[in-house]
Design a protein around this motif. Structure first.
Motif, short mmCIF file in Angstrom:
data_model
loop_
_atom_site.label_atom_id
_atom_site.label_comp_id
_atom_site.label_asym_id
_atom_site.label_seq_id
_atom_site.Cartn_x
_atom_site.Cartn_y
_atom_site.Cartn_z
N PHE A 11 0.60 -0.88 -0.20
CA PHE A 11 0.49 0.17 0.00
C PHE A 11 0.76 1.35 -0.06
O PHE A 11 1.83 1.52 0.52
N ILE A 12 0.82 2.07 -1.14
CA ILE A 12 1.50 3.70 -1.02
C ILE A 12 0.12 4.88 0.25
O ILE A 12 -0.91 5.18 0.17
N VAL A 13 1.13 5.13 1.33
CA VAL A 13 0.91 6.58 2.06
C VAL A 13 1.78 8.03 1.43
O VAL A 13 2.49 7.56 1.97
N LYS A 18 5.88 3.06 0.63
CA LYS A 18 5.49 2.10 0.40
C LYS A 18 5.50 1.73 1.86
O LYS A 18 6.73 1.22 2.04
N LEU A 19 4.68 0.84 2.23
CA LEU A 19 4.40 -0.23 3.01
C LEU A 19 4.89 -1.46 3.57
O LEU A 19 5.04 -2.20 2.64
N VAL A 20 6.06 -1.95 3.60
CA VAL A 20 6.27 -2.84 3.56
C VAL A 20 5.55 -4.38 4.59
O VAL A 20 5.26 -5.84 3.74
N THR A 35 8.97 2.19 3.30
CA THR A 35 10.11 2.12 1.85
C THR A 35 9.29 3.61 1.84
O THR A 35 8.77 3.70 1.17
N SER A 36 10.60 4.75 2.14
CA SER A 36 10.55 5.93 0.80
C SER A 36 10.01 5.74 -0.13
O SER A 36 11.58 4.61 -1.05
N ILE A 76 13.07 11.97 14.17
CA ILE A 76 12.15 11.68 13.68
C ILE A 76 11.26 12.61 13.33
O ILE A 76 11.58 13.77 12.92
N THR A 77 11.21 12.36 11.94
CA THR A 77 10.76 13.23 10.44
C THR A 77 9.25 12.72 10.05
O THR A 77 9.31 11.50 9.96
N VAL A 78 8.12 14.33 10.58
CA VAL A 78 7.25 13.96 10.18
C VAL A 78 6.85 14.10 8.63
O VAL A 78 7.21 15.13 8.00
N VAL A 79 6.61 12.95 7.59
CA VAL A 79 6.90 13.14 6.80
C VAL A 79 5.54 13.61 5.83
O VAL A 79 5.47 14.21 4.58
N TRP A 80 4.35 13.02 6.30
CA TRP A 80 2.95 13.65 5.33
C TRP A 80 2.14 13.34 7.04
O TRP A 80 2.14 12.15 7.47
N SER A 81 1.09 13.97 6.72
CA SER A 81 0.59 13.46 7.44
C SER A 81 -0.88 14.14 7.16
O SER A 81 -1.34 15.03 6.59
N GLY A 82 -1.85 13.38 6.92
CA GLY A 82 -3.42 13.59 6.52
C GLY A 82 -4.16 12.61 5.90
O GLY A 82 -3.93 11.78 6.66
#
Length: 85
Positions: A11-13, A18-20, A35-36, A76-82
């Motif tokens: 699944f792509i978030v 991409k969820l492993v 994985t980024s 910690i890096t928050v790359v996306w939230s939504g």
């Protein structure tokens, strides 16, 4: 230990990761190894149900940004939230 029920592997978030496989789940969401897509870096992703009774992720992401760089706080890096559309 990874859970096998309800796996979202592949699944792509947020068009970013991409969820492993799933690492664990609890009352406030599920945590996945991912994985980024941009650089291949392994990251952890936390997902919360869109109909969670007491949503926490937006609050958590804001708190992590405030704590970033503090003594004893891992990078910690928050790359996306939504919300999932």
């Amino acid at each position: 230990m990874a859970s096998s029920s309800g796996s979202k592997a592949g699944f792509i978030v947020g068009r970013k990761c991409k969820l492993v496989w799933d690492i664990c789940s609890g009352s406030f969401g599920d945590i996945y190894l991912a994985t980024s897509i941009t650089n291949g870096e392994e990251v952890a992703v936390k997902l919360e149900s869109h109909n969670a009774r007491h949503p926490q992720l937006l609050y958590e992401s804001r708190l992590y940004k405030i704590l970033q760089g503090g003594v004893g706080i891992r990078h910690i890096t928050v790359v996306w939230s939504g919300k999932r559309l």
